[in-house]
Scaffold this active site. Sequence first.
Site, short mmCIF file in Angstrom:
data_model
loop_
_atom_site.label_atom_id
_atom_site.label_comp_id
_atom_site.label_asym_id
_atom_site.label_seq_id
_atom_site.Cartn_x
_atom_site.Cartn_y
_atom_site.Cartn_z
N GLN A 34 3.14 10.05 1.11
CA GLN A 34 4.42 9.35 1.28
C GLN A 34 5.40 9.67 0.16
OE1 GLN A 34 2.56 5.27 2.03
NE2 GLN A 34 4.46 5.14 3.20
N HIS A 72 -4.44 1.61 7.35
CA HIS A 72 -3.06 2.10 7.48
C HIS A 72 -2.83 3.26 6.50
CE1 HIS A 72 1.46 1.21 7.87
NE2 HIS A 72 1.40 2.04 6.84
N GLU A 73 -3.29 3.09 5.24
CA GLU A 73 -3.06 4.13 4.23
C GLU A 73 -3.90 5.38 4.51
OE1 GLU A 73 -0.50 3.48 2.67
OE2 GLU A 73 -0.52 1.33 3.01
N CYS A 114 5.97 -0.33 7.54
CA CYS A 114 5.60 0.80 6.67
C CYS A 114 6.81 1.21 5.85
CB CYS A 114 5.13 1.96 7.54
SG CYS A 114 4.73 3.43 6.60
N LEU A 115 6.58 1.53 4.58
CA LEU A 115 7.69 1.96 3.72
C LEU A 115 8.31 3.26 4.24
CD1 LEU A 115 6.02 1.27 0.26
CD2 LEU A 115 7.83 -0.08 1.33
N HIS A 143 -2.25 7.49 6.96
CA HIS A 143 -1.20 8.31 6.36
C HIS A 143 -1.76 9.66 5.91
CE1 HIS A 143 2.55 6.10 6.18
NE2 HIS A 143 1.99 5.03 5.66
N GLY A 167 0.82 -1.20 0.00
CA GLY A 167 0.00 0.00 0.00
C GLY A 167 0.86 1.25 0.00
NI NI Z 1 2.76 3.06 5.58
#
Ligand code: NI
Length: 173
Positions: A51, A135-136, A93-94, A139, A46
């Site tokens: 991000q 989660h997204e 998470c990235l 963000h 995701g």
């Molecule tokens: Ni994330």
Amino acid sequence: MAVRRILTYPDTVLRERAEAVTNIDGKTQELIDDMIQTMYQAPGVGLASNQVGEPCRIISCDTSPKDEPNDLVVLINPEIVETDGFIVYEEGCLSVIDYTADVKRAECITVKGLDREGNPVLLKKEGLPAIVLQHEIDHLDGMLFIDRISTLKRELYKRRLKKLLKQRESPRL
Ligand code: NI
């Protein structure tokens, strides 16, 4: 299409609430294509637009296993309208380097938003796809999964990250 650089904590852009998309134009389509490419290349399941430094409200997700056809979801201005049950899952998470932790979220959710053509969509998801969507969407509100763990765990991670970033800065002899 281009792979964009993914911002990482503690970058302040990740902490800002992203603004709703009011006009879906060529630039939006370009950003969505870039997000999809960036997400698959990372690889991640995701990605949220902020991000990659674009503070608008767009997310992409694909939780399908590698050997199965993709299950790509792109949502503009996503909003959770219903939740049910609880589930605990170890998230990463990235944008959060070198860390995973158990996070408690709703097990089933209903999300509304727009697809990339601007058509209204209503999605019902449960399990991992529901976790990723939550989660997204976090963000987009400037929230990271580390905000949903205990203060103690978060402080320990912050300390470890500080050391890690310092090590990366210092010249390798
Ligand atoms: Ni994330």
